[in-house]
Design a protein around this motif. Structure first.
Motif, mmCIF file in Angstrom:
data_model
loop_
_atom_site.group_PDB
_atom_site.id
_atom_site.type_symbol
_atom_site.label_atom_id
_atom_site.label_comp_id
_atom_site.label_asym_id
_atom_site.label_seq_id
_atom_site.Cartn_x
_atom_site.Cartn_y
_atom_site.Cartn_z
ATOM 1 N N TYR A 1 0.838 -1.197 0.000
ATOM 2 C CA TYR A 1 0.000 0.000 0.000
ATOM 3 C C TYR A 1 0.871 1.244 0.000
ATOM 4 C CZ TYR A 1 1.091 -0.286 4.988
ATOM 5 O OH TYR A 1 1.754 -0.373 6.191
ATOM 6 N N SER A 2 0.268 2.328 -0.436
ATOM 7 C CA SER A 2 0.935 3.624 -0.383
ATOM 8 C C SER A 2 -0.130 4.708 -0.446
ATOM 9 C CB SER A 2 1.931 3.788 -1.529
ATOM 10 O OG SER A 2 1.257 3.803 -2.760
ATOM 11 N N GLU A 3 0.214 5.837 0.120
ATOM 12 C CA GLU A 3 -0.659 7.001 0.033
ATOM 13 C C GLU A 3 0.208 8.243 0.123
ATOM 14 O OE1 GLU A 3 -2.386 8.088 4.359
ATOM 15 O OE2 GLU A 3 -3.043 6.133 3.631
ATOM 16 N N SER A 4 -0.308 9.315 -0.411
ATOM 17 C CA SER A 4 0.404 10.581 -0.330
ATOM 18 C C SER A 4 -0.612 11.708 -0.314
ATOM 19 C CB SER A 4 1.373 10.741 -1.500
ATOM 20 O OG SER A 4 0.659 10.727 -2.718
ATOM 21 N N ASP A 5 -0.176 12.829 0.170
ATOM 22 C CA ASP A 5 -1.029 13.999 0.255
ATOM 23 C C ASP A 5 -0.129 15.225 0.187
ATOM 24 O OD1 ASP A 5 -3.284 15.544 0.511
ATOM 25 O OD2 ASP A 5 -3.489 15.269 2.671
ATOM 26 N N SER A 6 -0.657 16.296 -0.342
ATOM 27 C CA SER A 6 0.122 17.533 -0.365
ATOM 28 C C SER A 6 -0.823 18.727 -0.316
ATOM 29 C CB SER A 6 1.006 17.611 -1.602
ATOM 30 O OG SER A 6 0.214 17.681 -2.767
ATOM 31 N N TYR B 1 3.329 21.721 2.097
ATOM 32 C CA TYR B 1 3.347 20.465 2.845
ATOM 33 C C TYR B 1 3.168 19.277 1.905
ATOM 34 C CZ TYR B 1 1.656 16.698 5.826
ATOM 35 O OH TYR B 1 1.478 15.488 6.451
ATOM 36 N N SER B 2 3.896 18.197 2.165
ATOM 37 C CA SER B 2 3.659 16.929 1.477
ATOM 38 C C SER B 2 3.913 15.776 2.442
ATOM 39 C CB SER B 2 4.539 16.792 0.236
ATOM 40 O OG SER B 2 5.884 16.651 0.600
ATOM 41 N N TYR B 3 3.257 14.660 2.157
ATOM 42 C CA TYR B 3 3.299 13.482 3.023
ATOM 43 C C TYR B 3 3.285 12.257 2.126
ATOM 44 C CZ TYR B 3 1.154 9.875 5.982
ATOM 45 O OH TYR B 3 0.874 8.714 6.640
ATOM 46 N N GLU B 4 4.148 11.289 2.422
ATOM 47 C CA GLU B 4 4.171 10.021 1.692
ATOM 48 C C GLU B 4 4.287 8.871 2.675
ATOM 49 O OE1 GLU B 4 6.880 9.642 -1.558
ATOM 50 O OE2 GLU B 4 6.643 11.762 -2.098
ATOM 51 N N LEU B 5 3.512 7.829 2.441
ATOM 52 C CA LEU B 5 3.531 6.624 3.268
ATOM 53 C C LEU B 5 3.523 5.433 2.330
ATOM 54 C CD1 LEU B 5 1.647 5.742 6.415
ATOM 55 C CD2 LEU B 5 1.098 4.405 4.398
ATOM 56 N N SER B 6 4.322 4.408 2.627
ATOM 57 C CA SER B 6 4.280 3.174 1.850
ATOM 58 C C SER B 6 4.658 2.011 2.755
ATOM 59 C CB SER B 6 5.218 3.239 0.645
ATOM 60 O OG SER B 6 6.546 3.394 1.078
ATOM 61 N N GLY B 7 4.066 0.856 2.457
ATOM 62 C CA GLY B 7 4.360 -0.295 3.292
ATOM 63 C C GLY B 7 3.830 -1.592 2.714
ATOM 64 N N SER B 8 4.001 -2.651 3.505
ATOM 65 C CA SER B 8 3.590 -3.979 3.099
ATOM 66 C C SER B 8 3.187 -4.802 4.319
ATOM 67 C CB SER B 8 4.749 -4.669 2.378
ATOM 68 O OG SER B 8 4.399 -5.978 2.002
ATOM 69 N N VAL B 9 2.015 -5.428 4.231
ATOM 70 C CA VAL B 9 1.514 -6.332 5.273
ATOM 71 C C VAL B 9 1.650 -7.755 4.756
ATOM 72 C CG1 VAL B 9 -0.508 -7.072 6.610
ATOM 73 C CG2 VAL B 9 -0.208 -4.658 6.045
ATOM 74 N N THR B 10 2.177 -8.633 5.584
ATOM 75 C CA THR B 10 2.211 -10.063 5.275
ATOM 76 C C THR B 10 1.457 -10.787 6.383
ATOM 77 O OG1 THR B 10 4.365 -9.845 4.226
ATOM 78 C CG2 THR B 10 3.697 -12.056 4.872
ATOM 79 N N LEU B 11 0.436 -11.555 6.001
ATOM 80 C CA LEU B 11 -0.340 -12.339 6.957
ATOM 81 C C LEU B 11 -0.219 -13.814 6.630
ATOM 82 C CD1 LEU B 11 -3.728 -10.381 7.210
ATOM 83 C CD2 LEU B 11 -1.841 -10.410 8.855
ATOM 84 N N ASN B 12 -0.019 -14.625 7.670
ATOM 85 C CA ASN B 12 0.020 -16.080 7.541
ATOM 86 C C ASN B 12 -1.182 -16.643 8.280
ATOM 87 O OD1 ASN B 12 2.780 -16.355 6.324
ATOM 88 N ND2 ASN B 12 3.272 -15.228 8.185
ATOM 89 N N LEU B 13 -1.892 -17.563 7.646
ATOM 90 C CA LEU B 13 -3.078 -18.184 8.215
ATOM 91 C C LEU B 13 -2.768 -19.593 8.656
ATOM 92 C CD1 LEU B 13 -6.177 -18.361 8.747
ATOM 93 C CD2 LEU B 13 -6.388 -19.139 6.364
ATOM 94 N N ASP B 14 -3.084 -19.913 9.915
ATOM 95 C CA ASP B 14 -3.036 -21.291 10.406
ATOM 96 C C ASP B 14 -4.430 -21.861 10.159
ATOM 97 O OD1 ASP B 14 -3.349 -23.626 11.969
ATOM 98 O OD2 ASP B 14 -1.831 -22.931 13.391
ATOM 99 N N GLY C 1 1.889 -12.290 11.439
ATOM 100 C CA GLY C 1 2.529 -11.606 10.335
ATOM 101 C C GLY C 1 3.192 -10.313 10.744
ATOM 102 N N THR C 2 3.466 -9.487 9.737
ATOM 103 C CA THR C 2 4.118 -8.197 9.962
ATOM 104 C C THR C 2 3.480 -7.128 9.084
ATOM 105 O OG1 THR C 2 5.774 -8.642 8.266
ATOM 106 C CG2 THR C 2 6.376 -9.201 10.532
ATOM 107 N N ASP C 3 3.590 -5.906 9.550
ATOM 108 C CA ASP C 3 3.234 -4.727 8.762
ATOM 109 C C ASP C 3 4.446 -3.806 8.860
ATOM 110 O OD1 ASP C 3 2.114 -2.593 7.432
ATOM 111 O OD2 ASP C 3 0.478 -2.270 8.850
ATOM 112 N N ILE C 4 5.110 -3.585 7.748
ATOM 113 C CA ILE C 4 6.325 -2.763 7.731
ATOM 114 C C ILE C 4 6.040 -1.567 6.823
ATOM 115 C CG2 ILE C 4 8.756 -2.689 7.101
ATOM 116 C CD1 ILE C 4 8.808 -5.756 7.620
ATOM 117 N N TRP C 5 6.222 -0.357 7.366
ATOM 118 C CA TRP C 5 5.947 0.834 6.577
ATOM 119 C C TRP C 5 6.850 1.988 6.966
ATOM 120 C CZ3 TRP C 5 3.142 -0.353 10.886
ATOM 121 C CH2 TRP C 5 2.793 0.655 11.761
#
Length: 178
Positions: A116-121, A127-140, A148-152
């Motif tokens: 995912y990513s988002e930005s605003d200005s 002013y400007s803002y940027e965000l980006s990341g990735s979620v990994t989910l494992n299902l038992d 899992g993890t969410d890294i952004w």
């Protein structure tokens, strides 16, 4: 918000459709507080045994309680904190829903990834803002639990100068509530 001797919990939603699910203890009194963020208006408070209909789950949606440990680093300052929230997952149609619906980016067996990513200005204020990341989910599959993890990362700038740069790593574990 709900408060009692054995529980103190807030809704994890900023939407107008909110819920709090908790284990009520027999004989304990609870205080419920409803707060409006964007003005006054009518509301409906429903106290019920949680079920798929009262939470608004559609077919194939599952409500998870997610516990997270977040390690953050902002401009050289490190911090670790815990958080818990509700997440709706639809494994069949491939999306999660916290505030907004976000589709899976990829699926590999019992592991899903969401980038995912988002930005605003606001040019008027420089002013400007940027965000980006990735979620990994494992299902038992046997227990329905997720991990899992969410890294952004996120960057804020004013007039072309970086004013804050942060990175986050959130370790997730969750169990099905409904």
């Amino acid at each position: 918000e709900v408060d009692g001797n054995s529980v103190s919990d807030d809704s994890t939603s900023d939407s107008s459709q909110e819920w709090i699910i908790f284990q009520a203890a027999s004989g304990e009194n609870y205080q419920l507080e409803v707060e409006s963020w964007y003005g006054n208006g009518p509301y409906e408070l429903q106290v019920t045994t949680p079920n798929r209909e009262s939470v608004g789950l559609s077919e194939n949606e599952y409500l998870y309680e997610v516990n997270a440990t977040v390690e953050s680093e902002c401009d050289g300052s490190e911090r670790t904190y815990t958080n818990s929230y509700n997440m709706i997952v639809n494994w069949a149609q491939g999306y999660i829903r916290t505030e907004d619906r976000t589709n899976f980016t990829s699926v590999d067996g019992n592991q899903v990834t969401i980038t995912y990513s988002e930005s605003d200005s606001d040019p008027e204020y420089g002013y400007s803002y940027e965000l980006s990341g990735s979620v990994t989910l494992n299902l038992d599959e046997s227990s329905g639990e997720i991990s899992g993890t969410d890294i952004w990362s996120e960057v804020e700038e004013y007039d072309g100068t970086v004013t804050e740069e942060c990175s986050y790593e959130e370790t997730l574990s969750g169990e099905i509530l409904l």
